[in-house]
Design an enzyme around this catalytic site. Structure first.
Site, mmCIF file in Angstrom:
data_model
loop_
_atom_site.group_PDB
_atom_site.id
_atom_site.type_symbol
_atom_site.label_atom_id
_atom_site.label_comp_id
_atom_site.label_asym_id
_atom_site.label_seq_id
_atom_site.Cartn_x
_atom_site.Cartn_y
_atom_site.Cartn_z
ATOM 1 C CB CYS A 138 -0.932 -0.013 1.210
ATOM 2 S SG CYS A 138 -2.115 1.355 1.216
ATOM 3 C CD GLU A 206 -2.487 -1.582 -2.928
ATOM 4 O OE1 GLU A 206 -2.959 -0.648 -3.592
ATOM 5 O OE2 GLU A 206 -2.541 -1.613 -1.678
#
Length: 221
Positions: A138, A206
């Site tokens: 992240c 993601e």
């Protein structure tokens, strides 16, 4: 250019480089840079990212509580506060420019829930190093995406603000601090493999997170 390092973080990135390449090719990011991304897709992303960052802050607080030294604990505690600040600041700015229901009127979607559950499982049940590896994409993927998109930015001022937030020096310095910590871990072969698995799973999420907004993902029932 991607910040490819040696040692622990370099091995993590090398094991997921194919996933990062897929991220860069996703039409959601292409639409950000050329300005064609539908507003409803971007709003879906902002709302789900608000939910995600609340869970991400919980994961960072758990890492801070389990940290083996005070500097690491302080860093992750500070970053947990920062994740909430992003929710309250940047996301509120975006939502002010977008029509739709309030964030809390929209539930976290399937991908959001799954990603947060993965992070919380990693930081609570895995080793501390596994938890670090799970939260790292992240930071790192967003930094590399921001760097990649920044030279092109976007003709849409709203999307250009998003690109600038993640492609700037301030965010890069935050990521460097986590990468430096990662490279000080020096795990053994077994733990390195567990870290690589956690990192790759988060990197998959993601891609899935942007794809969920591109598809306007919701619960089927």
């Amino acid at each position: 250019m991607t910040d490819v390092r040696t040692s622990t973080s370099g091995l993590l990135w090398a094991g997921s480089e194919d996933l990062y390449a897929a991220v860069l090719e996703h039409p959601f990011l292409a639409g950000l840079t050329d300005g064609t991304l539908p507003r409803d897709a971007f709003r879906h992303y902002v709302v789900q990212d608000t939910h995600y960052l609340r869970g991400y802050a919980r994961a960072l607080r758990a890492l801070a509580a389990r940290a083996p030294d005070e500097p690491s604990a302080a860093m992750f505690a500070e970053h947990a506060v920062g994740a909430v600040a992003v929710e309250q600041g940047l996301h509120e700015e975006f939502l002010d420019d977008l029509d739709g229901a309030p964030v809390d009127a929209v539930p976290p979607g399937p991908t959001t829930r799954a990603y947060v559950d993965h992070l919380l499982t990693a930081v609570h049940t895995g080793s501390w190093a596994e938890g670090v590896a799970a939260v790292l994409p992240c930071y790192w993927v967003y930094r590399e995406v921001g760097r990649e998109l920044l030279p092109r930015s976007s003709p849409d001022p709203l999307y250009a603000r998003w690109v600038a937030a993640y492609g700037g020096d301030d965010f890069s310095a935050v990521v460097d601090a986590v990468l430096d910590l990662t490279d000080r871990l020096a795990p053994g072969p077994r733990e390195q493999a567990l870290m690589e698995s956690a990192f790759r799973t988060s990197t998959r999420y993601e891609w899935m997170f942007w794809d969920a907004s591109w598809r306007l993902e919701g619960w089927p029932l």
